[in-house]
Design a protein around this motif. Sequence first.
Motif, mmCIF file in Angstrom:
data_model
loop_
_atom_site.group_PDB
_atom_site.id
_atom_site.type_symbol
_atom_site.label_atom_id
_atom_site.label_comp_id
_atom_site.label_asym_id
_atom_site.label_seq_id
_atom_site.Cartn_x
_atom_site.Cartn_y
_atom_site.Cartn_z
ATOM 1 N N GLN A 223 -1.396 -4.289 13.528
ATOM 2 C CA GLN A 223 -2.142 -5.534 13.409
ATOM 3 C C GLN A 223 -1.286 -6.675 13.942
ATOM 4 N N VAL A 224 -1.938 -7.752 14.373
ATOM 5 C CA VAL A 224 -1.229 -8.929 14.862
ATOM 6 C C VAL A 224 -1.396 -10.046 13.844
ATOM 7 N N ALA A 225 -0.288 -10.703 13.484
ATOM 8 C CA ALA A 225 -0.320 -11.784 12.495
ATOM 9 C C ALA A 225 0.181 -13.071 13.128
ATOM 10 N N ASP A 226 -0.547 -14.173 12.941
ATOM 11 C CA ASP A 226 -0.114 -15.481 13.426
ATOM 12 C C ASP A 226 0.903 -16.085 12.464
ATOM 13 N N THR A 227 1.895 -16.781 13.002
ATOM 14 C CA THR A 227 2.922 -17.392 12.151
ATOM 15 C C THR A 227 2.474 -18.731 11.570
ATOM 16 N N HIS B 124 11.935 -20.463 12.985
ATOM 17 C CA HIS B 124 13.324 -20.180 12.664
ATOM 18 C C HIS B 124 13.483 -19.547 11.279
ATOM 19 N N GLY B 125 14.345 -20.136 10.413
ATOM 20 C CA GLY B 125 14.659 -19.503 9.130
ATOM 21 C C GLY B 125 13.443 -19.263 8.255
ATOM 22 N N ALA B 126 12.413 -20.124 8.370
ATOM 23 C CA ALA B 126 11.218 -19.964 7.539
ATOM 24 C C ALA B 126 10.474 -18.678 7.865
ATOM 25 N N LEU B 127 10.696 -18.148 9.058
ATOM 26 C CA LEU B 127 10.002 -16.918 9.439
ATOM 27 C C LEU B 127 10.473 -15.718 8.624
ATOM 28 N N GLY C 130 0.828 -1.195 0.000
ATOM 29 C CA GLY C 130 0.000 0.000 0.000
ATOM 30 C C GLY C 130 0.858 1.238 0.000
ATOM 31 N N ASP C 131 0.481 2.231 0.799
ATOM 32 C CA ASP C 131 1.181 3.490 0.782
ATOM 33 C C ASP C 131 2.119 3.719 1.956
ATOM 34 N N HIS C 132 2.233 2.767 2.891
ATOM 35 C CA HIS C 132 3.119 3.027 4.012
ATOM 36 C C HIS C 132 4.571 2.877 3.581
ATOM 37 N N GLU C 133 5.462 3.618 4.241
ATOM 38 C CA GLU C 133 6.852 3.654 3.856
ATOM 39 C C GLU C 133 7.689 2.598 4.569
ATOM 40 N N MET C 134 7.192 2.076 5.647
ATOM 41 C CA MET C 134 7.971 1.166 6.461
ATOM 42 C C MET C 134 7.021 0.235 7.219
ATOM 43 N N ARG C 135 7.368 -1.034 7.271
ATOM 44 C CA ARG C 135 6.578 -1.975 8.065
ATOM 45 C C ARG C 135 7.511 -2.660 9.061
ATOM 46 N N ILE C 136 7.226 -2.454 10.324
ATOM 47 C CA ILE C 136 8.021 -3.024 11.411
ATOM 48 C C ILE C 136 7.281 -4.223 11.986
ATOM 49 N N ALA C 137 8.000 -5.315 12.205
ATOM 50 C CA ALA C 137 7.439 -6.486 12.876
ATOM 51 C C ALA C 137 8.128 -6.670 14.220
ATOM 52 N N VAL C 138 7.357 -7.086 15.218
ATOM 53 C CA VAL C 138 7.901 -7.371 16.542
ATOM 54 C C VAL C 138 7.438 -8.760 16.958
ATOM 55 N N THR C 139 8.374 -9.604 17.400
ATOM 56 C CA THR C 139 7.967 -10.883 17.978
ATOM 57 C C THR C 139 7.077 -10.566 19.179
ATOM 58 N N PHE C 140 5.922 -11.210 19.259
ATOM 59 C CA PHE C 140 4.871 -10.678 20.127
ATOM 60 C C PHE C 140 4.241 -11.742 21.009
ATOM 61 N N GLU C 141 4.104 -11.410 22.300
ATOM 62 C CA GLU C 141 3.357 -12.259 23.219
ATOM 63 C C GLU C 141 2.835 -11.396 24.372
ATOM 64 N N THR D 86 8.376 -17.850 18.061
ATOM 65 C CA THR D 86 7.280 -16.896 18.192
ATOM 66 C C THR D 86 6.046 -17.379 17.431
ATOM 67 N N GLU D 87 4.895 -17.244 18.046
ATOM 68 C CA GLU D 87 3.639 -17.642 17.412
ATOM 69 C C GLU D 87 2.918 -16.463 16.780
ATOM 70 N N GLN D 88 3.348 -15.261 17.125
ATOM 71 C CA GLN D 88 2.717 -14.065 16.566
ATOM 72 C C GLN D 88 3.749 -12.961 16.347
ATOM 73 N N PHE D 89 3.486 -12.143 15.341
ATOM 74 C CA PHE D 89 4.196 -10.880 15.146
ATOM 75 C C PHE D 89 3.179 -9.754 15.235
ATOM 76 N N LYS D 90 3.578 -8.652 15.845
ATOM 77 C CA LYS D 90 2.764 -7.454 15.739
ATOM 78 C C LYS D 90 3.396 -6.583 14.670
ATOM 79 N N LEU D 91 2.576 -6.129 13.722
ATOM 80 C CA LEU D 91 3.053 -5.343 12.590
ATOM 81 C C LEU D 91 2.634 -3.887 12.746
ATOM 82 N N TYR D 92 3.564 -2.997 12.408
ATOM 83 C CA TYR D 92 3.323 -1.559 12.519
ATOM 84 C C TYR D 92 3.655 -0.908 11.181
#
Length: 269
Positions: free
Chosen positions: A163-167, A172-175, A124-135, A146-152
């Motif tokens: 938003q929160v995304a389930d893995t 590991h490397g597949a993430l 879309g139009d956002h310039e940056m997407r940050i993911a955080v391992t989330f619990e 990690t079972e979830q990432f929070k995306l910003y």
Amino acid sequence: MARPRRCRRVCSEPDYSSFMPDGIPCSETVTLAVDEYEVIRLIDLEKLTHEQCAKRMDISRTTVTEIYESAREKIADSIVNGKRLIIEGGDYRLCDGSAVHFCRKRCGRVSGIPRIAASVRLKGDHEMRIAVTFEKGNVFQHFGHTEQFKLYDVENGGIVKEQVADTNGSGHGALAGFLKEMGVNTLICGGIGMGAKNALADAGIELYGGVTGNADEAVKALLAGNLAFNPDIQCSHHGNGHHGEGHNCGGHGDGHHCGEDKQGCAGNH
């Protein structure tokens, strides 16, 4: 065979390219390369550490130190001996906007186009997407589990969407592939193994490891330029896919073991 030099990233070319002593005819000149100018600007003007400067310019800290010493010597030669100082050339590339989270305080121009407009657009139009391992609101401390990432999504230095995304069982490397598909270009996490770090690098994802605490606050700190992280974080315990009894991760204090720690290893307690 000699190893090729890595092209240094600079925010923008200098506004002024020549300096000379007042009232003195200058027959001699000193040439300061643009990458040398950038190191002086970042360390002496913006007060960055050599480590921070290295990340900004996408080079090693050792290289930053070498460039800094060379640049200081040239400037001293110009000032003390009355030589004209010229800033040009060097082994560098202009930032394409991919490091906007580093360069937001100096939004220069690339070929006449505002840097923000030149940045890569993701999902879309956002310039940056940050993911955080989330619990449970915090930075989860084991990237591979990690079972979830929070995306910003970030625009103009501010968070515009979360938003929160389930893995879905990825590990590991597949993430790294999972994050790339999600349009992520920056990751904040706790502990992480070398294989996963390499996979993230191959995917072009900037890594901030060894982070603990609240996920939202970590992202805000990153955008403010004061996130506490460990660039050398490493957790080398992946032989059986989980922490074994008595496993010790580099970066913990002496005697700290992760085998009984549900959160895994942050490497930065």
